[in-house]
Design a protein around this motif. Structure first.
Motif, PDB file in Angstrom:
ATOM      1  N   UNK A  28     -11.829   3.448 -18.551  1.00 49.70           N
ATOM      2  CA  UNK A  28     -10.786   3.939 -19.450  1.00 49.70           C
ATOM      3  C   UNK A  28      -9.806   4.858 -18.738  1.00 49.70           C
ATOM      4  N   UNK A  29     -10.316   5.671 -17.818  1.00 49.60           N
ATOM      5  CA  UNK A  29      -9.452   6.687 -17.208  1.00 49.60           C
ATOM      6  C   UNK A  29      -8.794   6.231 -15.907  1.00 49.60           C
ATOM      7  N   UNK A  30      -9.262   5.112 -15.328  1.00 49.72           N
ATOM      8  CA  UNK A  30      -8.703   4.636 -14.055  1.00 49.72           C
ATOM      9  C   UNK A  30      -7.182   4.420 -14.104  1.00 49.72           C
ATOM     10  N   UNK A  31      -6.613   3.890 -15.204  1.00 50.75           N
ATOM     11  CA  UNK A  31      -5.156   3.687 -15.225  1.00 50.75           C
ATOM     12  C   UNK A  31      -4.351   4.986 -15.314  1.00 50.75           C
ATOM     13  N   UNK A  32      -4.991   6.112 -15.599  1.00 50.43           N
ATOM     14  CA  UNK A  32      -4.289   7.373 -15.804  1.00 50.43           C
ATOM     15  C   UNK A  32      -3.994   8.061 -14.474  1.00 50.43           C
ATOM     16  N   UNK A  33      -2.958   8.918 -14.424  1.00 50.17           N
ATOM     17  CA  UNK A  33      -2.676   9.662 -13.188  1.00 50.17           C
ATOM     18  C   UNK A  33      -3.866  10.515 -12.758  1.00 50.17           C
ATOM     19  N   UNK A  34      -3.920  10.798 -11.470  1.00 56.89           N
ATOM     20  CA  UNK A  34      -5.046  11.519 -10.879  1.00 56.89           C
ATOM     21  C   UNK A  34      -5.399  12.825 -11.602  1.00 56.89           C
ATOM     22  N   UNK A  35      -4.428  13.705 -11.926  1.00 57.15           N
ATOM     23  CA  UNK A  35      -4.825  14.959 -12.583  1.00 57.15           C
ATOM     24  C   UNK A  35      -5.403  14.756 -13.979  1.00 57.15           C
ATOM     25  N   UNK A 151      -4.585  10.148 -24.805  1.00 56.98           N
ATOM     26  CA  UNK A 151      -4.127   9.684 -23.489  1.00 56.98           C
ATOM     27  C   UNK A 151      -4.252   8.175 -23.321  1.00 56.98           C
ATOM     28  N   UNK A 152      -5.110   7.533 -24.096  1.00 59.64           N
ATOM     29  CA  UNK A 152      -5.326   6.085 -23.974  1.00 59.64           C
ATOM     30  C   UNK A 152      -4.403   5.259 -24.861  1.00 59.64           C
ATOM     31  N   UNK A 153      -3.641   5.893 -25.740  1.00 55.81           N
ATOM     32  CA  UNK A 153      -2.918   5.152 -26.770  1.00 55.81           C
ATOM     33  C   UNK A 153      -1.667   4.477 -26.217  1.00 55.81           C
ATOM     34  N   UNK A 154      -1.322   3.344 -26.828  1.00 51.32           N
ATOM     35  CA  UNK A 154      -0.189   2.544 -26.356  1.00 51.32           C
ATOM     36  C   UNK A 154       1.135   3.279 -26.488  1.00 51.32           C
ATOM     37  N   UNK A 162       2.323  14.413  -8.906  1.00 54.00           N
ATOM     38  CA  UNK A 162       1.568  14.804  -7.719  1.00 54.00           C
ATOM     39  C   UNK A 162       0.125  15.074  -8.152  1.00 54.00           C
ATOM     40  N   UNK A 163      -0.671  15.664  -7.282  1.00 52.51           N
ATOM     41  CA  UNK A 163      -2.101  15.828  -7.580  1.00 52.51           C
ATOM     42  C   UNK A 163      -2.367  16.827  -8.703  1.00 52.51           C
ATOM     43  N   UNK A 164      -1.372  17.614  -9.092  1.00 49.61           N
ATOM     44  CA  UNK A 164      -1.568  18.604 -10.148  1.00 49.61           C
ATOM     45  C   UNK A 164      -0.552  18.474 -11.283  1.00 49.61           C
ATOM     46  N   UNK A 165       0.218  17.381 -11.297  1.00 51.92           N
ATOM     47  CA  UNK A 165       1.263  17.220 -12.307  1.00 51.92           C
ATOM     48  C   UNK A 165       1.360  15.773 -12.748  1.00 51.92           C
ATOM     49  N   UNK A 166       1.548  15.577 -14.054  1.00 52.49           N
ATOM     50  CA  UNK A 166       1.766  14.242 -14.596  1.00 52.49           C
ATOM     51  C   UNK A 166       2.833  14.308 -15.680  1.00 52.49           C
ATOM     52  N   UNK A 167       3.627  13.263 -15.774  1.00 53.59           N
ATOM     53  CA  UNK A 167       4.635  13.162 -16.823  1.00 53.59           C
ATOM     54  C   UNK A 167       4.144  12.199 -17.898  1.00 53.59           C
ATOM     55  N   UNK A 181       2.861  17.770 -17.702  1.00 56.64           N
ATOM     56  CA  UNK A 181       1.571  18.433 -17.801  1.00 56.64           C
ATOM     57  C   UNK A 181       1.202  18.982 -16.426  1.00 56.64           C
ATOM     58  N   UNK A 182       0.844  20.263 -16.382  1.00 55.70           N
ATOM     59  CA  UNK A 182       0.450  20.914 -15.136  1.00 55.70           C
ATOM     60  C   UNK A 182      -1.033  21.283 -15.180  1.00 55.70           C
ATOM     61  N   UNK A 183      -1.703  21.149 -14.023  1.00 51.64           N
ATOM     62  CA  UNK A 183      -3.135  21.393 -13.916  1.00 51.64           C
ATOM     63  C   UNK A 183      -3.407  22.295 -12.716  1.00 51.64           C
TER      64      UNK A 183
END
Length: 256
Positions: A28-35, A151-154, A162-167, A181-183
């Motif tokens: 489920x989480x593989x398609x999501x960005x790394x952070x 996070x999984x919704x269409x 980057x490794x700590x940020x996702x849009x 989103x910042x991590x």
């Protein structure tokens, strides 16, 4: 107002009463960005049931409607539903400790609405329209990782920065908004920022102003970690205006 909140929540519960609760897996989480993947692992969501809805229990909540006002203590109740982006919050307080003040803020069925009443009868705010639709949808997005199966919704599309940020871009009905989103290095979600939220000083004129939500003080309950402290900030030309802060005491998923 509380009856209105309860009736709107019940409609959502009835609408999705037969949803199944599959388990969150690595696939489920593989398609999501790394952070985002790191956040799921850090918080302990792998192997847990997917969340169709959530009841968020707030405590020590404070709000002010302008930078020069004093903080007002609130009682706050919140419900989120996932199959369609839905967030319904009910707030109540007493002005000067005497006069009842109630609000209901929601995004439901593709539309946003802020309804505020004074003395239980006098309607002082009933904000709706394009600006409210987009602003309320931004709030759903900002809190999406508190109810992480959003996070999984269409209707949400993710882009790795980057490794700590996702849009993330959320599109529903006729509204589309986005944010970053910042991590931190642990995997904790610490901040959300957007330029797609509307600000109004008097509730009559709207303009887009940079807005952020800050999360922290992670706690663990039922083998799940989540941020227990959140605050919301407008970044105006006159300076930062922090107008909401509160603590999440508990989150209950898959309410029946």
């Amino acid at each position: 107002m509380k009856d209105l909140y309860i009736s709107e929540v019940r409609k959502e519960l009835t609408k999705y009463s037969n949803c199944s609760n599959d388990i969150i897996t690595e696939n489920d989480i593989v398609p999501l960005p790394e952070p985002i993947q790191k956040y799921f692992r850090y918080c302990g969501y792998l192997g847990k049931e997917k969340m169709n809805n959530a009841e968020i229990e707030w405590e020590d909540v404070f709000y002010k409607n302008s930078p020069n006002k004093k903080w007002m203590s609130l009682k706050c109740y919140q419900f989120n539903s996932v199959p369609e982006p839905t967030r319904i919050a009910y707030m109540k307080s007493r002005i000067m400790g005497i006069f009842p003040f109630e609000g209901r803020d929601k995004y439901q069925n593709g539309h946003g609405n802020m309804l505020i009443k004074f003395l239980k009868l006098l309607k002082v705010v009933d904000a709706k329209g394009k600006e409210m639709d987009e602003s309320a949808l931004v709030t759903v997005l900002a809190e999406a990782l508190v109810v992480p199966t959003y996070a999984f919704q269409h209707y949400i599309k993710w882009t790795a920065i980057d490794s700590n940020t996702a849009k993330a871009v959320i599109r529903y009905n006729e509204s589309e908004v986005s944010g970053l989103f910042y991590f931190d290095d642990l995997g904790e979600f610490i901040r959300f920022e957007t330029d797609d939220r509307y600000y109004s000083e008097r509730g009559t004129e709207y303009k887009k102003v940079k807005w952020s939500a800050v999360a922290g003080n992670y706690i663990e309950k039922n083998r799940i970690r989540f941020p227990s402290y959140l605050k919301a900030i407008w970044h105006t030309d006159e300076g930062d205006f922090e107008y909401f802060k509160g603590n999440i005491a508990n989150i209950k998923f898959n309410i029946k």
